[in-house]
Design a protein around this motif. Structure first.
Motif, PDB file in Angstrom:
ATOM      1  N   PRO A  31       0.812  -1.203   0.000  1.00 45.25           N
ATOM      2  CA  PRO A  31       0.000   0.000   0.000  1.00 45.25           C
ATOM      3  C   PRO A  31       0.854   1.266   0.000  1.00 45.25           C
ATOM      4  CG  PRO A  31      -0.568  -1.448   1.844  1.00 45.25           C
ATOM      5  CD  PRO A  31       0.649  -2.003   1.196  1.00 45.25           C
ATOM      6  N   SER A  32       0.376   2.281  -0.689  1.00 45.11           N
ATOM      7  CA  SER A  32       1.079   3.565  -0.677  1.00 45.11           C
ATOM      8  C   SER A  32       0.529   4.424   0.454  1.00 45.11           C
ATOM      9  CB  SER A  32       0.911   4.296  -2.012  1.00 45.11           C
ATOM     10  OG  SER A  32      -0.396   4.826  -2.122  1.00 45.11           O
ATOM     11  N   PHE A  33       1.309   5.392   0.890  1.00 49.00           N
ATOM     12  CA  PHE A  33       0.854   6.270   1.952  1.00 49.00           C
ATOM     13  C   PHE A  33      -0.280   7.165   1.464  1.00 49.00           C
ATOM     14  CE2 PHE A  33       0.953  10.198   4.430  1.00 49.00           C
ATOM     15  CZ  PHE A  33       0.655   9.664   5.672  1.00 49.00           C
ATOM     16  N   LYS A  34      -0.038   7.862   0.364  1.00 49.60           N
ATOM     17  CA  LYS A  34      -1.038   8.826  -0.126  1.00 49.60           C
ATOM     18  C   LYS A  34      -2.302   8.157  -0.630  1.00 49.60           C
ATOM     19  CE  LYS A  34       2.410  12.276  -1.189  1.00 49.60           C
ATOM     20  NZ  LYS A  34       3.292  12.789  -2.213  1.00 49.60           N
ATOM     21  N   GLY A  35      -2.167   6.987  -1.246  1.00 49.30           N
ATOM     22  CA  GLY A  35      -3.322   6.337  -1.840  1.00 49.30           C
ATOM     23  C   GLY A  35      -4.106   5.441  -0.901  1.00 49.30           C
ATOM     24  N   THR A  36      -3.464   4.925   0.136  1.00 46.40           N
ATOM     25  CA  THR A  36      -4.126   3.964   1.008  1.00 46.40           C
ATOM     26  C   THR A  36      -4.135   4.399   2.472  1.00 46.40           C
ATOM     27  OG1 THR A  36      -3.389   2.182  -0.460  1.00 46.40           O
ATOM     28  CG2 THR A  36      -4.182   1.538   1.718  1.00 46.40           C
ATOM     29  N   VAL A  37      -2.958   4.648   3.036  1.00 52.10           N
ATOM     30  CA  VAL A  37      -2.850   4.900   4.478  1.00 52.10           C
ATOM     31  C   VAL A  37      -3.424   6.260   4.862  1.00 52.10           C
ATOM     32  CG1 VAL A  37      -1.234   5.121   6.414  1.00 52.10           C
ATOM     33  CG2 VAL A  37      -0.895   3.329   4.697  1.00 52.10           C
ATOM     34  N   HIS A  38      -3.040   7.318   4.153  1.00 50.93           N
ATOM     35  CA  HIS A  38      -3.541   8.644   4.500  1.00 50.93           C
ATOM     36  C   HIS A  38      -5.068   8.717   4.462  1.00 50.93           C
ATOM     37  CE1 HIS A  38      -4.622  12.901   3.834  1.00 50.93           C
ATOM     38  NE2 HIS A  38      -3.826  13.044   4.877  1.00 50.93           N
ATOM     39  N   PRO A  39      -5.732   8.173   3.434  1.00 52.03           N
ATOM     40  CA  PRO A  39      -7.206   8.212   3.456  1.00 52.03           C
ATOM     41  C   PRO A  39      -7.817   7.490   4.669  1.00 52.03           C
ATOM     42  CG  PRO A  39      -6.442   7.757   1.246  1.00 52.03           C
ATOM     43  CD  PRO A  39      -5.232   7.691   2.143  1.00 52.03           C
ATOM     44  N   ILE A  40      -7.219   6.399   5.111  1.00 47.82           N
ATOM     45  CA  ILE A  40      -7.717   5.697   6.301  1.00 47.82           C
ATOM     46  C   ILE A  40      -7.586   6.601   7.520  1.00 47.82           C
ATOM     47  CG2 ILE A  40      -7.320   3.766   7.901  1.00 47.82           C
ATOM     48  CD1 ILE A  40      -6.340   2.150   5.421  1.00 47.82           C
ATOM     49  N   LEU A  41      -6.411   7.209   7.682  1.00 45.01           N
ATOM     50  CA  LEU A  41      -6.181   8.094   8.831  1.00 45.01           C
ATOM     51  C   LEU A  41      -7.062   9.337   8.758  1.00 45.01           C
ATOM     52  CD1 LEU A  41      -2.287   7.847   9.110  1.00 45.01           C
ATOM     53  CD2 LEU A  41      -4.019   6.581  10.412  1.00 45.01           C
ATOM     54  N   ALA A  42      -7.210   9.893   7.574  1.00 43.51           N
ATOM     55  CA  ALA A  42      -8.035  11.095   7.413  1.00 43.51           C
ATOM     56  C   ALA A  42      -9.483  10.807   7.792  1.00 43.51           C
ATOM     57  CB  ALA A  42      -7.944  11.606   5.978  1.00 43.51           C
ATOM     58  N   GLN A  43      -9.995   9.652   7.406  1.00 41.44           N
ATOM     59  CA  GLN A  43     -11.378   9.299   7.681  1.00 41.44           C
ATOM     60  C   GLN A  43     -11.603   8.916   9.139  1.00 41.44           C
ATOM     61  OE1 GLN A  43     -12.952   6.200   5.166  1.00 41.44           O
ATOM     62  NE2 GLN A  43     -14.620   5.766   6.558  1.00 41.44           N
ATOM     63  N   SER A  44     -10.629   8.249   9.745  1.00 45.97           N
ATOM     64  CA  SER A  44     -10.828   7.698  11.080  1.00 45.97           C
ATOM     65  C   SER A  44     -10.187   8.491  12.209  1.00 45.97           C
ATOM     66  CB  SER A  44     -10.270   6.264  11.127  1.00 45.97           C
ATOM     67  OG  SER A  44     -10.894   5.474  10.166  1.00 45.97           O
ATOM     68  N   CYS A  45      -9.204   9.342  11.904  1.00 44.77           N
ATOM     69  CA  CYS A  45      -8.426   9.981  12.963  1.00 44.77           C
ATOM     70  C   CYS A  45      -8.418  11.508  12.914  1.00 44.77           C
ATOM     71  CB  CYS A  45      -6.977   9.505  12.906  1.00 44.77           C
ATOM     72  SG  CYS A  45      -6.792   7.713  12.824  1.00 44.77           S
TER      73      CYS A  45
END
Length: 145
Positions: A31-45
């Motif tokens: 997974p990429s940070f911008k494409g996968t991880v950041h959206p998860i954190l933005a939505q949940s955190c």
């Protein structure tokens, strides 16, 4: 003549092997940070009541900019002395993963008071696939990609 035919067959075989081992498809790198991880954190955190406010953020400010979030994740936690939020290549030593998995209690001696609760707080925990994506990103070196 037989020798020449053998060379042609060998040449074709070598070319087939060379062509079959090279591919134009990109390699799977996780997974990429911008494409996968950041959206998860933005939505949940990154909610205002959680980590999205500079003034009130429960110890970690997660702004909206992916570059700023990545930079924040590469620092030490202000509540768990000596524990980095993300240890590239080592999800089990990453405080972020501990908070997501609910294993932050293993750092109790490093935390000022308590290491707090599993995150996200007061929301459904992240799905197995979301947790696996963050873990895979950390394991792959936690690049800002």
């Amino acid at each position: 003549m037989f020798f020449l035919r053998g060379l042609v067959v060998a040449s074709v075989a070598l070319n087939l092997v060379a062509c079959s081992s090279s591919s134009d498809a990109p390699e799977e790198s996780g997974p990429s940070f911008k494409g996968t991880v950041h959206p998860i954190l933005a939505q949940s955190c990154s909610l205002t009541a959680c980590h999205g406010s500079k003034e009130s953020n429960l110890g970690i400010y997660i702004p909206s900019s992916p570059a700023d979030v990545h930079a924040t994740l590469m620092t030490e936690s202000p509540t768990a002395r000596g524990a980095k939020f993300v240890v590239p290549g080592n999800p089990d030593a990453s405080y972020l993963m501990m908070k997501i998995d609910g294993t932050q209690g293993q750092l109790e001696a490093k935390c000022s008071g308590t290491c707090g609760a599993q995150m996200p707080l007061d929301l459904p925990v992240l799905s197995d696939s979301e947790r696996a994506a963050i873990r895979a990103w950390i394991l792959a070196g936690a690049k800002n990609d």
